[in-house]
Design a protein around this motif. Structure first.
Motif, PDB file in Angstrom:
ATOM      1  N   THR A 266       0.805  -1.228   0.000  1.00 44.91           N
ATOM      2  CA  THR A 266       0.000   0.000   0.000  1.00 44.91           C
ATOM      3  C   THR A 266       0.836   1.276   0.000  1.00 44.91           C
ATOM      4  N   GLY A 267       2.025   1.204   0.568  1.00 36.51           N
ATOM      5  CA  GLY A 267       2.826   2.424   0.732  1.00 36.51           C
ATOM      6  C   GLY A 267       2.365   3.237   1.911  1.00 36.51           C
ATOM      7  N   ILE A 268       1.631   2.610   2.833  1.00 30.48           N
ATOM      8  CA  ILE A 268       1.121   3.301   4.019  1.00 30.48           C
ATOM      9  C   ILE A 268       1.716   2.649   5.255  1.00 30.48           C
ATOM     10  N   THR A 269       2.207   3.469   6.174  1.00 29.04           N
ATOM     11  CA  THR A 269       2.734   2.964   7.441  1.00 29.04           C
ATOM     12  C   THR A 269       1.892   3.499   8.582  1.00 29.04           C
ATOM     13  N   ALA A 270       1.963   2.803   9.726  1.00 34.37           N
ATOM     14  CA  ALA A 270       1.179   3.193  10.890  1.00 34.37           C
ATOM     15  C   ALA A 270       2.034   3.203  12.135  1.00 34.37           C
ATOM     16  N   THR A 271       1.796   4.172  13.000  1.00 34.15           N
ATOM     17  CA  THR A 271       2.435   4.237  14.322  1.00 34.15           C
ATOM     18  C   THR A 271       1.362   4.589  15.338  1.00 34.15           C
ATOM     19  N   THR A 272       1.538   4.098  16.566  1.00 30.56           N
ATOM     20  CA  THR A 272       0.548   4.347  17.607  1.00 30.56           C
ATOM     21  C   THR A 272       0.862   5.638  18.335  1.00 30.56           C
ATOM     22  N   ALA A 273      -0.120   6.525  18.417  1.00 27.42           N
ATOM     23  CA  ALA A 273       0.043   7.804  19.112  1.00 27.42           C
ATOM     24  C   ALA A 273      -0.223   7.627  20.595  1.00 27.42           C
ATOM     25  N   ALA A 274       0.053   8.673  21.350  1.00 29.94           N
ATOM     26  CA  ALA A 274      -0.108   8.614  22.793  1.00 29.94           C
ATOM     27  C   ALA A 274      -1.549   8.368  23.208  1.00 29.94           C
ATOM     28  N   ASP A 275      -2.505   8.866  22.405  1.00 32.31           N
ATOM     29  CA  ASP A 275      -3.917   8.681  22.748  1.00 32.31           C
ATOM     30  C   ASP A 275      -4.480   7.338  22.291  1.00 32.31           C
ATOM     31  N   GLY A 276      -3.622   6.480  21.713  1.00 33.64           N
ATOM     32  CA  GLY A 276      -4.052   5.163  21.275  1.00 33.64           C
ATOM     33  C   GLY A 276      -4.488   5.100  19.831  1.00 33.64           C
TER      34      GLY A 276
END
Length: 409
Positions: A266-276
């Motif tokens: 997809t060319g999409i990455t994900a990271t978890t933020a402080a708020d979840g």
């Protein structure tokens, strides 16, 4: 001499009585045009007549059963017609729901109409025939369907009432409630008519009426996945500059890992933020679509905030106009099939009713043939008996006169 005359008188009297009894009985049978009903008169005929009357009795029972079955199937056909009409009306609401100019007031009006149709459909599903037996409850004595916290459920059983229409033919007089109302084949799987109606009511109600089935952003986005009660499988399509991938994750679980596992596609990455929430990043457009959750929730499944900070609720893909239209098309086709099945049963009963009438006519003729008197033969026999009686009387008078003359001498 006295003893001989007494014996002769006794025998003659008995003979006269026998002849008179036979003459009287024969006259009665000629008047009624029927055979002697006593089995002793003709044992073979009596046996045939008894068997024929047993068949007549059985045919009478089959005829009553056929009439009851025809009436029940007529109720069934009317009810299926009503349900089919309700389903078509629900589909019309789906089409109206897709009107871009529809106001909140108009949507509320459609929701009220959909709720009324859903209740009418439930009432039809719980109808009974003239004897008080549920049309769709099987052998159960209570309501075929009942409301629960999770929707309408089938409360009947798989029993199928039948009617005995001949010595070997039994015809069903109903259709299974579970099959009629709970097994609509849709693109999203097997659904019930009540589930489809509940989906439509939900689609016309906030928050689903304020949500969409897909969202887009450019470069970055924030994705918040709604928590689940227990466990459920979340599925959605994620499309980025590299292409599309089907994301599937068991909840609770890491959606971040599932998205990153498809990043090469997809060319999409994900990271978890402080708020979840998940921060999505790509070098182009980010599109979230086709979301579903295995628990069939009628609620918001996720929130996607685009690069401008605009939030948008995402709901199950089945709430889209096209899937809902297709689902109700499937329901309409399903009901047409059920009506055809009921019509086939009614045709079988009608055909058998005609067959029963034909058999009854033939058996009536058979019984008449066994009971009816051969009047010509009976009249001939009566004439012979009358002549015999007259001759016997003349003989008796002559002998009695001669005996009296000899006695007086």
């Amino acid at each position: 001499m006295t003893l001989g005359t007494t014996l002769f008188a006794t025998l003659a009297s008995r003979n006269f009585a026998r002849i008179q009894t036979e003459i009287g009985g024969l006259q009665e049978r000629i008047s009624a045009a029927t055979q002697d009903p006593r089995p002793s008169a003709d044992p073979a005929r009596a046996l045939q007549l008894s068997a024929a009357r047993e068949v007549q009795d059985a045919l009478s029972r089959f005829s009553v059963n056929a009439g009851t079955a025809a009436e029940r199937l007529a109720h069934l056909d009317v009810t299926l017609g009503d349900v089919a009409s309700h389903v078509r009306d629900l589909k019309d609401i789906v089409l109206q729901m897709g009107n871009a100019s529809l106001t909140d007031e108009g949507r509320a009006g459609l929701r009220i109409e959909a709720e009324a149709l859903r209740e009418a459909m439930l009432a039809a599903a719980n109808r009974k025939d003239g004897t008080g037996q549920g049309l769709f409850s099987g052998y159960a004595t209570g309501a075929a369907f009942e409301k629960t916290a999770t929707g309408v459920r089938f409360a009947g059983n798989a029993g199928q009432p039948v009617a005995q229409l001949s010595e070997s033919l039994r015809v069903a007089t109903s259709l299974g409630g579970n099959e009629v109302f709970m097994t609509v084949e849709t693109e999203g799987g097997v659904r019930s008519l009540f589930d489809l109606a509940d989906d439509l009511v939900a689609a016309l109600s906030p928050p689903i009426s304020k949500a969409t089935t897909s969202r887009t952003s450019v470069g970055t986005a924030s994705l918040s996945i709604e928590p689940v009660q227990g466990e459920a499988t979340l599925r959605f399509t994620l499309t980025g500059p590299g292409g599309s991938a089907e994301i599937e994750q068991r909840l609770p679980g890491s959606v971040e890992e599932a998205i990153n596992a498809a990043a090469a596609t997809t060319g999409i990455t994900a990271t978890t933020a402080a708020d979840g929430s998940l921060r999505l990043a790509s070098l182009g457009t980010i599109e979230l679509s086709g979301m579903s959750r295995s628990d069939g929730a009628r609620e918001v499944l996720a929130t996607l905030t685009d690069e401008r900070g605009r939030e948008g609720w995402v709901v199950d893909k089945r709430f889209g106009a096209s899937p809902m239209t297709a689902a109700f098309d499937a329901a309409i086709g399903h009901m047409a099939e059920q009506r055809a099945r009921a019509g086939s049963l009614a045709a079988s009963v009608d055909s058998q009713m005609e067959a029963i009438k034909g058999r009854q006519t033939r058996m009536t003729q058979t019984v008449a043939g066994l009971e009816d008197l051969d009047v010509a033969a009976a009249v001939t026999r009566l004439q012979a008996l009358l002549l015999t009686q007259e001759a016997a009387q003349q003989t008796y008078v002559k002998i009695a006169s001669r005996s009296l003359f000899d006695y007086l001498r």
